[in-house]
Design a protein around this motif. Structure first.
Motif, PDB file in Angstrom:
ATOM      1  N   VAL A  46      59.237  61.564 -15.031  1.00 26.61           N
ATOM      2  CA  VAL A  46      60.076  61.049 -13.937  1.00 26.61           C
ATOM      3  C   VAL A  46      61.522  61.508 -14.141  1.00 26.61           C
ATOM      4  O   VAL A  46      62.207  61.885 -13.187  1.00 26.61           O
ATOM      5  CB  VAL A  46      59.986  59.509 -13.865  1.00 26.61           C
ATOM      6  N   ASP A  62      57.172  58.306  -7.933  1.00 28.50           N
ATOM      7  CA  ASP A  62      55.724  58.272  -7.739  1.00 28.50           C
ATOM      8  C   ASP A  62      55.138  59.675  -7.799  1.00 28.50           C
ATOM      9  O   ASP A  62      54.101  59.913  -8.427  1.00 28.50           O
ATOM     10  CB  ASP A  62      55.413  57.609  -6.381  1.00 28.50           C
ATOM     11  N   ASP A  78      52.350  64.390 -13.340  1.00 34.42           N
ATOM     12  CA  ASP A  78      52.098  64.284 -14.781  1.00 34.42           C
ATOM     13  C   ASP A  78      50.627  63.967 -15.048  1.00 34.42           C
ATOM     14  O   ASP A  78      50.046  64.448 -16.012  1.00 34.42           O
ATOM     15  CB  ASP A  78      53.009  63.198 -15.378  1.00 34.42           C
ATOM     16  N   THR A 126      55.624  59.469 -19.375  1.00 36.92           N
ATOM     17  CA  THR A 126      55.943  59.227 -17.966  1.00 36.92           C
ATOM     18  C   THR A 126      57.443  59.133 -17.741  1.00 36.92           C
ATOM     19  O   THR A 126      57.963  59.633 -16.737  1.00 36.92           O
ATOM     20  CB  THR A 126      55.291  57.903 -17.502  1.00 36.92           C
ATOM     21  N   ARG A 160      54.986  60.886 -11.386  1.00 38.27           N
ATOM     22  CA  ARG A 160      53.869  60.275 -12.140  1.00 38.27           C
ATOM     23  C   ARG A 160      52.554  60.929 -11.776  1.00 38.27           C
ATOM     24  O   ARG A 160      51.708  61.180 -12.641  1.00 38.27           O
ATOM     25  CB  ARG A 160      53.797  58.771 -11.836  1.00 38.27           C
TER      26      ARG A 160
END
Ligand code: MG
Length: 310
Positions: free
Chosen positions: A8, A301, A307, A4, A304
């Motif tokens: 990001v 956000d 992903d 993550t 994430r």
């Protein structure tokens, strides 16, 4: 480092590179370090019509693409094209010449770019590469072949030249490897092996370890030196900040070289390596989608969800 953190890092890093480079677009090499000899506050300076920290069309298109992928639950090419058209009609501050022509030529989504390429034979700009970070994150978990295929299909919406598809596909693959914790520089030979033979040699030249952006045979608004410059910046530096300073300092199409470098370097070094003085003023106006303005929390956000989404 957690995946993550890399996802990001890629999405925010690309937006940061875009905003950092925007005021220096079409300027000479050395302009950035001439003004900011040492890293520090004030580098996200604005200018040339851009507010400090304001991201440009590169990131705006990447975010429209991201929202399509998430809202449609996958690749819906007509939907992506329609969102790009709504964005173009909402008068963004900047839009690539070729992208504008394709989105406005009145042809359906699956013919517009090919029609443009047939009439101009010039469609190897970096405009499909510049917006590819979000799709690269989204498709990475599906593996190399699926990710490279998606890159080509999305690139082909606005760029009829298969050379642009190849460059975007290579970028998807390098980012996939980086998100997995690998070294994208080590992945270059394998990525090149999955590029059609007729496009491989030209990319092999600009991605070779000894290549320097000074050796480019085109302006870095073209896809080959743009990708080559981003990989060069990653190769000759050891951190996010240095990579971006090197990329923007090349001059030329600085916002896009910055965006591509930022995506790669963000995935390699992680979000934590991005200087807070760059993310604090970062903002992405989004014409064509309710005139929202996305900032760091929204971008993180989105990264994430990309992903996790595929
Ligand atoms: Mg731009």
């Amino acid at each position: 480092m957690e995946r993550t953190e890399r996802a990001v890092g890629a999405v925010v890093g690309s937006a940061v590179g875009d905003a950092l480079g925007a005021p220096f677009e079409f300027g000479p090499a050395g302009a950035f370090t001439g003004r900011f000899p040492k890293p520090g506050p004030g580098e996200m300076c604005g200018g040339g019509g851009w507010d400090p920290g304001e991201a440009t069309d590169d990131t705006q298109m990447a975010l429209h693409l991201a929202e399509s992928l998430l809202e449609r639950g996958g690749l819906d090419l007509p939907d992506v094209f329609a969102r790009f058209q709504r964005w173009a009609a909402a008068e963004p501050k900047d839009i690539g010449l070729q992208t504008e022509q394709v989105l406005n030529n009145g042809m359906p989504w699956d013919l517009a770019a090919a029609f443009h390429f047939e009439s101009t034979r010039r469609a190897a700009g970096n405009g499909s590469l510049m917006r590819a970070t979000t799709s690269a994150v989204y498709f990475a978990r599906q593996g190399r072949d699926a990710s490279m295929d998606a890159a080509r299909s999305i690139a082909a919406l606005t760029h009829g030249d298969p050379a642009a598809w190849a460059g975007t596909a290579i970028y998807h693959e390098l980012l996939r490897v980086a998100l997995d914790g690998g070294d994208p520089l080590d992945a270059l030979p394998e990525a090149l092996a999955h590029v059609p033979a007729e496009h491989r040699e030209r990319y092999a030249v600009v991605l070779a370890p000894g290549w320097h952006p000074d050796q480019a045979t085109e302006f870095n608004g073209a896809v080959w030196p743009c990708l080559g410059s981003a990989v060069w910046a990653l190769r000759v530096t050891s951190g996010f900040e240095d990579a971006l300073r090197a990329a923007v300092d090349l001059g030329g199409d600085t916002d896009t070289v910055g965006a591509v470098t930022g995506g790669l370097a963000g995935a390699v070094h992680g979000f934590g390596a991005i200087p807070p003085q760059w993310t604090q003023p970062l903002h992405v106006p989004l014409p064509g989608a309710g005139d929202r303005v996305l900032r760091l929390p929204e971008l993180a956000d989105l990264a994430r969800r990309l992903d996790a989404g595929a």
